[in-house]
Design an enzyme around this catalytic site. Structure first.
Site, PDB file in Angstrom:
ATOM      1  N   CYS A  12      23.420  68.241 127.268  1.00  0.00           N
ATOM      2  CA  CYS A  12      23.330  68.323 128.714  1.00  0.00           C
ATOM      3  C   CYS A  12      22.132  67.490 129.170  1.00  0.00           C
ATOM      4  O   CYS A  12      21.416  66.919 128.348  1.00  0.00           O
ATOM      5  CB  CYS A  12      23.166  69.790 129.117  1.00  0.00           C
ATOM      6  SG  CYS A  12      23.528  70.125 130.846  1.00  0.00           S
ATOM      7  N   CYS A  84      27.892  67.689 131.045  1.00  0.00           N
ATOM      8  CA  CYS A  84      27.630  67.214 132.404  1.00  0.00           C
ATOM      9  C   CYS A  84      27.793  65.702 132.423  1.00  0.00           C
ATOM     10  O   CYS A  84      27.695  65.038 131.382  1.00  0.00           O
ATOM     11  CB  CYS A  84      26.232  67.623 132.880  1.00  0.00           C
ATOM     12  SG  CYS A  84      24.873  66.804 132.046  1.00  0.00           S
ATOM     13  N   CYS A  91      24.677  59.534 126.918  1.00  0.00           N
ATOM     14  CA  CYS A  91      24.766  60.001 125.533  1.00  0.00           C
ATOM     15  C   CYS A  91      24.347  58.874 124.602  1.00  0.00           C
ATOM     16  O   CYS A  91      24.833  57.743 124.742  1.00  0.00           O
ATOM     17  CB  CYS A  91      26.194  60.449 125.218  1.00  0.00           C
ATOM     18  SG  CYS A  91      26.388  61.138 123.557  1.00  0.00           S
TER      19      CYS A  91
END
Length: 152
Positions: A12, A84, A91
């Site tokens: 997240c 999210c 990422c």
């Protein structure tokens, strides 16, 4: 035959609510099948409301840590689940063989209104995360059973 547990990292933005709930549910419901951790693009600390609503559901996440994702964490998992949009977009590059899923969960920490209304948002997120974790565990079970059939 021994089957290694699936290792999952929930990612997240701040590792304070959604990813913490996912880690808690995964380890609570799926400990026979998986090992879950969570991290954030940043570490914002744990949200007391997330801890409270998970405690209401019988899951204690108060001892979990709010951590920042590190390359060695990614190298040790089979699956990264971003919870999210910001974490999905930011990422880190995953090592070969590490799969990625995205769960676009609403951020309960952004809820406004009365305390009851805010807590209702946290409970709704908690319940949605549980449903997604139960489905993920079902997928893991089917995968393991399918793999056992192929080896038989």
């Amino acid at each position: 035959m021994y089957q290694r547990k699936a290792r999952i990292l929930f990612l997240c933005t701040g590792n304070s609510c959604r990813s913490q709930m996912a880690e808690g549910w995964a380890n609570h419901l799926g400990s026979e099948w998986l090992e879950a951790t969570s991290a954030g693009i940043e570490a914002h600390g744990k949200n007391p409301r997330a801890i409270a609503v998970m405690r209401e559901a019988g899951v204690d996440i108060s001892r979990q840590e709010s951590t920042r994702v590190m390359p060695q964490m990614l190298a040790q998992v089979d699956l990264v689940v971003t919870v999210c949009g910001h974490a999905d977009e930011h990422c880190p590059v995953l090592p070969p063989g590490v799969q990625k899923k995205h769960w676009p969960l609403e951020d309960p920490a952004k809820a406004t209104g009365t305390e009851d209304e805010i807590m209702a948002k946290f409970r709704a997120t908690r319940d949605e995360v549980r449903i997604r974790i139960e489905s993920l565990i079902g997928d893991i079970k089917r995968s393991v059973r399918g793999g056992d059939k192929e080896r038989a």
